[in-house]
Write a protein that holds these residues in place. Sequence first.
Motif, PDB file in Angstrom:
ATOM      1  N   GLY A 251     -42.152  95.467  25.097  1.00 15.80           N
ATOM      2  CA  GLY A 251     -41.739  96.530  24.887  1.00 15.80           C
ATOM      3  C   GLY A 251     -39.878  96.237  24.746  1.00 15.80           C
ATOM      4  N   THR A 252     -39.623  95.299  22.904  1.00 11.34           N
ATOM      5  CA  THR A 252     -38.706  95.629  22.153  1.00 11.34           C
ATOM      6  C   THR A 252     -38.562  97.155  21.326  1.00 11.34           C
ATOM      7  N   PRO A 253     -37.480  97.444  21.188  1.00 10.78           N
ATOM      8  CA  PRO A 253     -37.373  98.452  20.467  1.00 10.78           C
ATOM      9  C   PRO A 253     -38.077  98.735  19.545  1.00 10.78           C
ATOM     10  N   ALA A 254     -37.980  97.836  18.572  1.00 11.13           N
ATOM     11  CA  ALA A 254     -39.500  97.608  17.273  1.00 11.13           C
ATOM     12  C   ALA A 254     -40.684  98.584  18.214  1.00 11.13           C
ATOM     13  N   ALA A 255     -41.121  97.514  18.511  1.00 13.79           N
ATOM     14  CA  ALA A 255     -42.320  98.407  19.361  1.00 13.79           C
ATOM     15  C   ALA A 255     -42.903  99.511  20.369  1.00 13.79           C
ATOM     16  N   VAL A 256     -41.470 100.199  20.427  1.00 17.10           N
ATOM     17  CA  VAL A 256     -41.458 101.359  21.283  1.00 17.10           C
ATOM     18  C   VAL A 256     -41.951 102.355  20.095  1.00 17.10           C
ATOM     19  N   ARG A 257     -40.585 102.369  19.399  1.00 14.47           N
ATOM     20  CA  ARG A 257     -40.715 103.275  17.954  1.00 14.47           C
ATOM     21  C   ARG A 257     -41.887 103.289  17.669  1.00 14.47           C
ATOM     22  N   ALA A 258     -43.257 101.785  17.266  1.00 11.06           N
ATOM     23  CA  ALA A 258     -44.167 101.557  16.990  1.00 11.06           C
ATOM     24  C   ALA A 258     -45.627 102.580  17.918  1.00 11.06           C
ATOM     25  N   VAL A 259     -45.174 102.784  19.118  1.00 11.38           N
ATOM     26  CA  VAL A 259     -45.909 103.389  19.563  1.00 11.38           C
ATOM     27  C   VAL A 259     -45.490 104.717  20.103  1.00 11.38           C
ATOM     28  N   ARG A 260     -44.375 105.095  19.422  1.00 14.26           N
ATOM     29  CA  ARG A 260     -43.825 106.432  20.147  1.00 14.26           C
ATOM     30  C   ARG A 260     -44.629 106.850  18.046  1.00 14.26           C
ATOM     31  N   ASP A 261     -44.567 106.315  17.062  1.00  7.31           N
ATOM     32  CA  ASP A 261     -45.031 107.223  15.820  1.00  7.31           C
ATOM     33  C   ASP A 261     -46.649 107.076  15.381  1.00  7.31           C
ATOM     34  N   GLY A 262     -47.641 106.329  16.567  1.00  8.00           N
ATOM     35  CA  GLY A 262     -49.231 105.949  16.574  1.00  8.00           C
ATOM     36  C   GLY A 262     -49.124 104.582  16.183  1.00  8.00           C
ATOM     37  N   ASP A 263     -48.122 104.113  15.862  1.00  7.86           N
ATOM     38  CA  ASP A 263     -48.821 103.056  15.193  1.00  7.86           C
ATOM     39  C   ASP A 263     -49.466 101.748  16.203  1.00  7.86           C
ATOM     40  N   ARG A 265     -50.460 101.296  19.511  1.00 10.15           N
ATOM     41  CA  ARG A 265     -51.810 102.151  20.833  1.00 10.15           C
ATOM     42  C   ARG A 265     -50.393 101.943  22.343  1.00 10.15           C
ATOM     43  N   ALA A 266     -50.229 100.703  22.238  1.00 11.28           N
ATOM     44  CA  ALA A 266     -49.123 100.083  23.858  1.00 11.28           C
ATOM     45  C   ALA A 266     -48.553  99.285  23.232  1.00 11.28           C
ATOM     46  N   THR A 267     -47.174  99.365  24.701  1.00 16.63           N
ATOM     47  CA  THR A 267     -46.852  97.408  24.406  1.00 16.63           C
ATOM     48  C   THR A 267     -45.918  97.914  26.043  1.00 16.63           C
ATOM     49  N   ALA A 268     -46.353  96.703  27.148  1.00 14.26           N
ATOM     50  CA  ALA A 268     -45.606  96.567  28.684  1.00 14.26           C
ATOM     51  C   ALA A 268     -44.472  96.441  28.538  1.00 14.26           C
ATOM     52  N   PHE A 269     -43.678  97.216  28.282  1.00 14.90           N
ATOM     53  CA  PHE A 269     -42.079  97.192  28.282  1.00 14.90           C
ATOM     54  C   PHE A 269     -41.763  95.842  29.708  1.00 14.90           C
ATOM     55  N   ALA A 270     -41.136  95.551  29.597  1.00 13.26           N
ATOM     56  CA  ALA A 270     -40.182  94.298  30.261  1.00 13.26           C
ATOM     57  C   ALA A 270     -38.375  94.746  30.178  1.00 13.26           C
ATOM     58  N   GLU A 307     -48.533 106.803  23.788  1.00  8.75           N
ATOM     59  CA  GLU A 307     -48.217 107.976  23.754  1.00  8.75           C
ATOM     60  C   GLU A 307     -48.486 108.675  24.092  1.00  8.75           C
ATOM     61  N   ASP A 308     -48.732 109.136  25.785  1.00  5.83           N
ATOM     62  CA  ASP A 308     -48.766 109.678  26.875  1.00  5.83           C
ATOM     63  C   ASP A 308     -47.659 109.666  27.895  1.00  5.83           C
ATOM     64  N   THR A 309     -47.452 108.601  27.741  1.00  5.78           N
ATOM     65  CA  THR A 309     -45.845 108.087  28.411  1.00  5.78           C
ATOM     66  C   THR A 309     -44.655 107.141  27.974  1.00  5.78           C
ATOM     67  N   TYR A 310     -44.889 107.653  26.942  1.00  4.87           N
ATOM     68  CA  TYR A 310     -43.846 107.890  26.442  1.00  4.87           C
ATOM     69  C   TYR A 310     -41.918 108.669  26.924  1.00  4.87           C
ATOM     70  N   ASP A 311     -42.969 110.144  26.822  1.00 10.03           N
ATOM     71  CA  ASP A 311     -41.175 110.873  26.944  1.00 10.03           C
ATOM     72  C   ASP A 311     -41.051 110.160  28.402  1.00 10.03           C
ATOM     73  N   GLU A 312     -41.529 109.932  29.759  1.00  9.48           N
ATOM     74  CA  GLU A 312     -41.233 109.304  30.841  1.00  9.48           C
ATOM     75  C   GLU A 312     -40.654 108.330  31.025  1.00  9.48           C
ATOM     76  N   PHE A 313     -41.135 107.075  29.373  1.00 11.78           N
ATOM     77  CA  PHE A 313     -40.391 105.915  29.956  1.00 11.78           C
ATOM     78  C   PHE A 313     -38.919 106.028  29.167  1.00 11.78           C
ATOM     79  N   ALA A 314     -38.655 107.176  27.622  1.00  8.73           N
ATOM     80  CA  ALA A 314     -37.086 107.035  27.492  1.00  8.73           C
ATOM     81  C   ALA A 314     -36.649 107.927  28.598  1.00  8.73           C
TER      82      ALA A 314
END
Length: 322
Positions: A251-263, A265-270, A307-314
Amino acid sequence: MMSRRLAAGLSLTALSLVVAACGGESSAEEGADERYTIGIVQFSSSDETTETVIRGYVEYAEEQGWEYSKVDPQGSVDRAISAMNDFVEKGVDAIVVSVFPSDSLTAGVRAASAGDIPVISIVGGTAEGVPMSADAGRPNAEEISDLLIDDLGGSGEVLVLGYSAGLPCVGREEQLMDALDGTDIEVTREEVPIPGQVEAGTRIAQGWLADRPKGSGPLAVWGCFDDPSLGAVSALRQADRDDVLVYGINGTPAAVRAVRDGDMRATAFADAFGVGRDLAEQTPAVIEAGPGADARDVPLPTFLVTEDTYDEFATTHPEAVK
């Protein structure tokens, strides 16, 4: 040195009970009473997640007035052991080592133990002389591996970007392979280097994609950490491909942005920063108990970001959304 350790006043077991009951306040007070000296052996400054753990550790150390110094061995076991030996010669109170499997650092750990200096590992596992380690292996890969299988419908192909020299990646990959057992998903496994993990992810994905044209079946790329997965995202962009699902862990910032932008599918934020502070809060008790203390793993909690959990994560982790 022993007098400083005895002054910490709590055993590792006692501290664990205090932390559970009081949310760690007593450990912070103990750390504030001492000015410890900590030697930190990084893994590689290019490894963003473990550097974040170290930042969390250092933030707490600075709050307590501890002294610390860092050495970057750039992924070399020999350099890591040399750095540990140097810290022993300097008489530090504890040594923190990142990523390197503890059983690969035997010479350095023995030297530390001979000097009554405990070693704390960031995801390298506990061992004799290494009584505490953050655990970032199998548990971090459970949800994201299951998601990949569900997304592919139990069949297709997956490119696995692994790193066998890092204990977290070994455990995560084992978890994935266990989850894939019994499915019809074909695996191509490739090793990535550190440093150079992003570029390797791009290069490996390009070669893999060349043999699998668009429409050839359910396809996915799974990285045992985010960096090579982000390299695969770059390869997909260059090839103008949108038919391959990409998964990462950390769940690096770059990966989280990639998930948000649809690039991706998912990352497991640690929660790397949080576990760094947790390790630091418990350091006084580790120093007091010494290298022979009972082994203890500190869990690294994860949050599956899609993408479905991004808002909750943010909302839950605003510091991780940049």
